[in-house]
Design a protein around this motif. Structure first.
Motif, PDB file in Angstrom:
ATOM      1  N   THR A 117       0.807  -1.230   0.000  1.00 36.31           N
ATOM      2  CA  THR A 117       0.000   0.000   0.000  1.00 36.31           C
ATOM      3  C   THR A 117       0.833   1.270   0.000  1.00 36.31           C
ATOM      4  OG1 THR A 117      -0.152  -0.159   2.412  1.00 36.31           O
ATOM      5  CG2 THR A 117      -1.947  -1.134   1.137  1.00 36.31           C
ATOM      6  N   GLY A 118       2.139   1.137   0.207  1.00 39.83           N
ATOM      7  CA  GLY A 118       2.996   2.327   0.198  1.00 39.83           C
ATOM      8  C   GLY A 118       3.527   2.693  -1.168  1.00 39.83           C
ATOM      9  N   LEU A 119       3.165   1.922  -2.210  1.00 43.17           N
ATOM     10  CA  LEU A 119       3.667   2.198  -3.556  1.00 43.17           C
ATOM     11  C   LEU A 119       3.297   3.605  -4.017  1.00 43.17           C
ATOM     12  CD1 LEU A 119       3.087  -1.040  -5.686  1.00 43.17           C
ATOM     13  CD2 LEU A 119       5.268  -0.050  -4.975  1.00 43.17           C
ATOM     14  N   THR A 120       4.297   4.307  -4.581  1.00 45.98           N
ATOM     15  CA  THR A 120       4.055   5.630  -5.163  1.00 45.98           C
ATOM     16  C   THR A 120       4.265   5.631  -6.675  1.00 45.98           C
ATOM     17  OG1 THR A 120       6.344   6.296  -4.726  1.00 45.98           O
ATOM     18  CG2 THR A 120       4.697   6.816  -3.044  1.00 45.98           C
ATOM     19  N   ASP A 121       5.060   4.656  -7.179  1.00 46.19           N
ATOM     20  CA  ASP A 121       5.338   4.580  -8.612  1.00 46.19           C
ATOM     21  C   ASP A 121       5.147   3.136  -9.078  1.00 46.19           C
ATOM     22  OD1 ASP A 121       6.723   7.364  -9.281  1.00 46.19           O
ATOM     23  OD2 ASP A 121       7.504   6.654  -7.359  1.00 46.19           O
ATOM     24  N   LEU A 122       4.252   2.940 -10.044  1.00 43.98           N
ATOM     25  CA  LEU A 122       3.971   1.602 -10.552  1.00 43.98           C
ATOM     26  C   LEU A 122       3.983   1.623 -12.076  1.00 43.98           C
ATOM     27  CD1 LEU A 122       3.187  -1.325 -10.009  1.00 43.98           C
ATOM     28  CD2 LEU A 122       0.786  -0.595  -9.886  1.00 43.98           C
ATOM     29  N   ASP A 123       4.923   0.876 -12.650  1.00 44.50           N
ATOM     30  CA  ASP A 123       5.078   0.824 -14.099  1.00 44.50           C
ATOM     31  C   ASP A 123       4.610  -0.544 -14.602  1.00 44.50           C
ATOM     32  OD1 ASP A 123       5.873   0.760 -16.751  1.00 44.50           O
ATOM     33  OD2 ASP A 123       7.768   1.795 -16.380  1.00 44.50           O
ATOM     34  N   LEU A 124       3.467  -0.531 -15.293  1.00 46.59           N
ATOM     35  CA  LEU A 124       2.901  -1.737 -15.893  1.00 46.59           C
ATOM     36  C   LEU A 124       2.793  -1.552 -17.401  1.00 46.59           C
ATOM     37  CD1 LEU A 124       0.050  -2.138 -13.244  1.00 46.59           C
ATOM     38  CD2 LEU A 124       2.020  -3.664 -13.477  1.00 46.59           C
ATOM     39  N   PHE A 125       3.763  -0.855 -17.959  1.00 41.01           N
ATOM     40  CA  PHE A 125       3.701  -0.403 -19.354  1.00 41.01           C
ATOM     41  C   PHE A 125       3.270  -1.522 -20.303  1.00 41.01           C
ATOM     42  CE2 PHE A 125       5.266   0.606 -23.547  1.00 41.01           C
ATOM     43  CZ  PHE A 125       5.030   1.962 -23.672  1.00 41.01           C
ATOM     44  N   GLY A 126       3.988  -2.642 -20.322  1.00 39.99           N
ATOM     45  CA  GLY A 126       3.675  -3.703 -21.262  1.00 39.99           C
ATOM     46  C   GLY A 126       2.865  -4.838 -20.675  1.00 39.99           C
ATOM     47  N   ALA A 127       2.519  -4.731 -19.405  1.00 44.25           N
ATOM     48  CA  ALA A 127       1.725  -5.795 -18.764  1.00 44.25           C
ATOM     49  C   ALA A 127       0.307  -5.805 -19.326  1.00 44.25           C
ATOM     50  CB  ALA A 127       1.697  -5.580 -17.256  1.00 44.25           C
ATOM     51  N   ARG A 128      -0.325  -6.973 -19.296  1.00 45.81           N
ATOM     52  CA  ARG A 128      -1.675  -7.113 -19.872  1.00 45.81           C
ATOM     53  C   ARG A 128      -2.726  -6.929 -18.774  1.00 45.81           C
ATOM     54  NH1 ARG A 128      -1.523 -12.754 -22.311  1.00 45.81           N
ATOM     55  NH2 ARG A 128       0.044 -13.060 -20.669  1.00 45.81           N
ATOM     56  N   ILE A 129      -2.873  -5.694 -18.356  1.00 45.55           N
ATOM     57  CA  ILE A 129      -3.848  -5.363 -17.318  1.00 45.55           C
ATOM     58  C   ILE A 129      -5.176  -5.003 -17.981  1.00 45.55           C
ATOM     59  CG2 ILE A 129      -4.354  -3.874 -15.352  1.00 45.55           C
ATOM     60  CD1 ILE A 129      -1.933  -5.735 -15.003  1.00 45.55           C
ATOM     61  N   THR A 130      -6.236  -5.653 -17.541  1.00 47.12           N
ATOM     62  CA  THR A 130      -7.569  -5.417 -18.112  1.00 47.12           C
ATOM     63  C   THR A 130      -8.374  -4.483 -17.216  1.00 47.12           C
ATOM     64  OG1 THR A 130      -8.669  -7.230 -16.949  1.00 47.12           O
ATOM     65  CG2 THR A 130      -7.490  -7.772 -18.992  1.00 47.12           C
ATOM     66  N   ASP A 131      -9.586  -4.189 -17.653  1.00 40.96           N
ATOM     67  CA  ASP A 131     -10.485  -3.362 -16.840  1.00 40.96           C
ATOM     68  C   ASP A 131     -10.701  -3.988 -15.465  1.00 40.96           C
ATOM     69  OD1 ASP A 131     -10.733  -1.650 -18.983  1.00 40.96           O
ATOM     70  OD2 ASP A 131     -12.602  -2.540 -19.691  1.00 40.96           O
ATOM     71  N   PHE A 132     -10.852  -5.296 -15.423  1.00 40.19           N
ATOM     72  CA  PHE A 132     -11.045  -5.967 -14.140  1.00 40.19           C
ATOM     73  C   PHE A 132      -9.841  -5.775 -13.236  1.00 40.19           C
ATOM     74  CE2 PHE A 132     -10.518  -9.646 -11.342  1.00 40.19           C
ATOM     75  CZ  PHE A 132     -11.731  -9.614 -10.663  1.00 40.19           C
TER      76      PHE A 132
END
Length: 553
Positions: free
Chosen positions: A422-437
């Protein structure tokens, strides 16, 4: 390895000396560019609604507007003249003619880096500040060796920046050899400075910081630094003439704490000389000729806090010699032949807070070696072979603030395994396959300031969850071709945004109206959208006063 629309090749080449970059500074097109500082101090005229600006600010603004009416400011208090000068530079209204008004004003700081038109004709006024002058930045100017002769009488000067001044040679160095109060000197990207010319540095006995990045003619010249016993920082990045031989004269610099050798022709043999530097805490050996052979000597550098070994042909065998470097706080192994077994040698580095493993052979079995590194605040796992399930092993790293998971195989399931962070301030998911869900899991990261999701499968429905992240400063949703103007409407409440990228989407000119509320926006990228530069310019002129970079533009 790599994610969709991979940025890896661009990132690997950004520092290459063969790229043919302009000598002028440039800002990156990614959302990260905004973190670069603007070097020109200025008067801040941004006020809350209904506030009246201070009288001094109004006066300086008026003088700025009518600068051609003034012949001299020498009768004003120095701090007032300094404010006027700074504001003229920041607003790009200072000219060679208006500069004359600052003759003999006893100014202390002249920041003219990358300012158009600066040449030898400006040096008379600059030098007229005399012993009051403390700091001068002439980077990217057309000042020549002759121009530097004017600085001889500025004996109080402590900081001088001559980066990208390609008309300065060894003769110019002679002109500054008597400035013995200098503590900081920078000559980046100069092809004319030679080893012989560096003899001028031998008298700069108070020098603390020296920057000679991309100076290809200085092989053999470091011998002239032997007497600079106060030197703490030396940057030789991309000086591809520097070899192991050049390291020997440095061995007596007892205060040298930072040494940047990225791109130099050194090998592990240089470590014999570097081991004689008791204060060395920050060492950059990225893109050098390192291999496992000779890396045993790294173990002698016991005071290292920052070690960069990226882009070298080293394997797990090299990491064995890092076990004893218990003071390490930052370790860069980008693009090395490192695998899961090698990470076992890092398990005891309890002070490690930053770990770069991008484009290595690290996979699912290696992450458990990192699970006990409770001080870790930043880790880059982009372009690795990690899996969704392996991310559970990171779930206990409660100090983690920055996480890069730019890897195609990461999906919603991987994000679900990270919700305890929960302390994350920077999250890079540039090429990850993240969906609406998958965006539902983002609700756990209420402190996020920077977010990148560019895997191509998001729709407006997923952005509904992102709009709840009220702390966001940077947001990159590019490559998601199904996003529409509705996305801009949804994020219109993220008023803290400074950088926004929704390129390669279905955004249209009609959607720009939703950005009116983003008053802090400084970078807007909408490439390959149905948006015109003129419409963005109209939006900027009326609603977005802080916007300084936009595409198309």
């Amino acid at each position: 390895m790599g994610g969709a629309c991979s940025r890896k090749q661009e990132r690997d080449n950004k520092d290459s000396p063969t790229r043919g970059l302009s000598r002028r500074y440039c800002k990156s097109g990614t959302l990260k560019w905004w973190t670069s500082s603007f070097s020109y101090p200025s008067v801040d005229f941004h006020l809350r609604k209904g506030e009246c600006p201070p009288l001094l600010d109004l006066c300086i603004q008026k003088i700025n507007e009518d600068i051609d009416k003034y012949n001299t400011f020498s009768m004003l208090p120095r701090d007032i003249s300094q404010l006027i000068f700074n504001n003229l530079v920041y607003s790009r209204r200072l000219t060679s003619a208006s500069l004359e008004a600052f003759r003999d004003c006893a100014l202390q700081d002249l920041y003219l880096g990358e300012y158009d038109g600066v040449n030898d004709n400006w040096m008379g006024v600059i030098s007229s500040q005399g012993s009051s002058l403390l700091s001068v930045d002439l980077s990217g100017s057309d000042v020549t060796d002759f121009g530097l002769t004017y600085l001889k009488d500025c004996e109080s000067l402590i900081s001088l920046n001559l980066n990208y001044c390609d008309q300065i040679s060894d003769r110019g160095l002679e002109c500054i050899s008597g400035l013995s109060n200098l503590t900081s000197l920078s000559f980046r990207r100069n092809d004319s400075i030679s080893a012989q010319g560096m003899s001028a540095f031998s008298g700069l006995v108070n020098l603390v910081k020296l920057d000679l990045e991309r100076c290809p003619g200085i092989h053999g010249g470091l011998v002239h630094l032997r007497g600079l016993t106060k030197l703490e920082s030396l940057n030789l990045k991309w000086c591809n003439c520097i070899t192991d031989y050049d390291m020997k004269p440095l061995s007596g610099l007892q205060k040298l704490a930072l040494l940047n050798l990225e791109g130099c022709l050194v090998t592990a043999a240089c470590l014999d000389s570097l081991a004689e530097l008791p204060a060395l805490s920050n060492l950059n050996l990225n893109r050098c000729n390192l291999s496992d052979n000779g890396c045993k000597k790294i173990s002698r550098l016991e005071n290292l806090k920052v070690l960069n070994l990226g882009f070298n042909v080293i394997t797990d065998a090299c990491l064995v010699h890092l076990k004893g470097l218990t003071k390490l706080e930052s370790l860069n192994l980008d693009s090395c032949k490192i695998g899961d077994e090698g990470l076992a040698n890092l398990a005891g580095l309890e002070q490690l807070n930053c770990l770069e493993l991008s484009d290595t052979e690290v996979g699912s079995n290696g992450l458990h070696h990192l699970s006990g590194l409770s001080s870790l605040q930043k880790i880059n796992l982009s372009f690795t072979m990690i899996s969704d399930s392996s991310l559970r092993k990171l779930s206990g790293l409660s100090s983690l603030k920055s996480l890069n998971l730019d890897a195609y195989q990461i999906t919603d399931a991987g994000l679900a395994n990270l919700t305890s962070l929960t302390g994350l301030t920077d999250l890079d998911l540039f090429g990850a396959r993240i969906t609406d869900f998958g965006t539902n899991y983002l609700k756990k990261f209420k402190n996020l300031r920077s977010l990148e999701i560019c895997g191509g499968v998001l729709t407006d429905a997923g952005v509904k969850n992102i709009k709840e992240l009220s702390s966001l400063v940077c947001l990159n949703l590019s490559q998601n071709s199904n996003l529409t103007d509705k996305t801009l409407e949804l994020i219109s409440g993220l008023t803290g945004l400074v950088s926004l990228n929704v390129s390669n989407s279905r955004i249209t000119n009609a959607g720009l109206q939703h950005l009116k509320t983003l008053k802090n926006l400084r970078s807007l990228t909408l490439e390959s959208c149905k948006v015109t530069a003129n419409d963005i310019k109209k939006l900027k002129s009326i609603y977005l006063p802080n916007l300084v970079s936009f595409r198309p533009g």
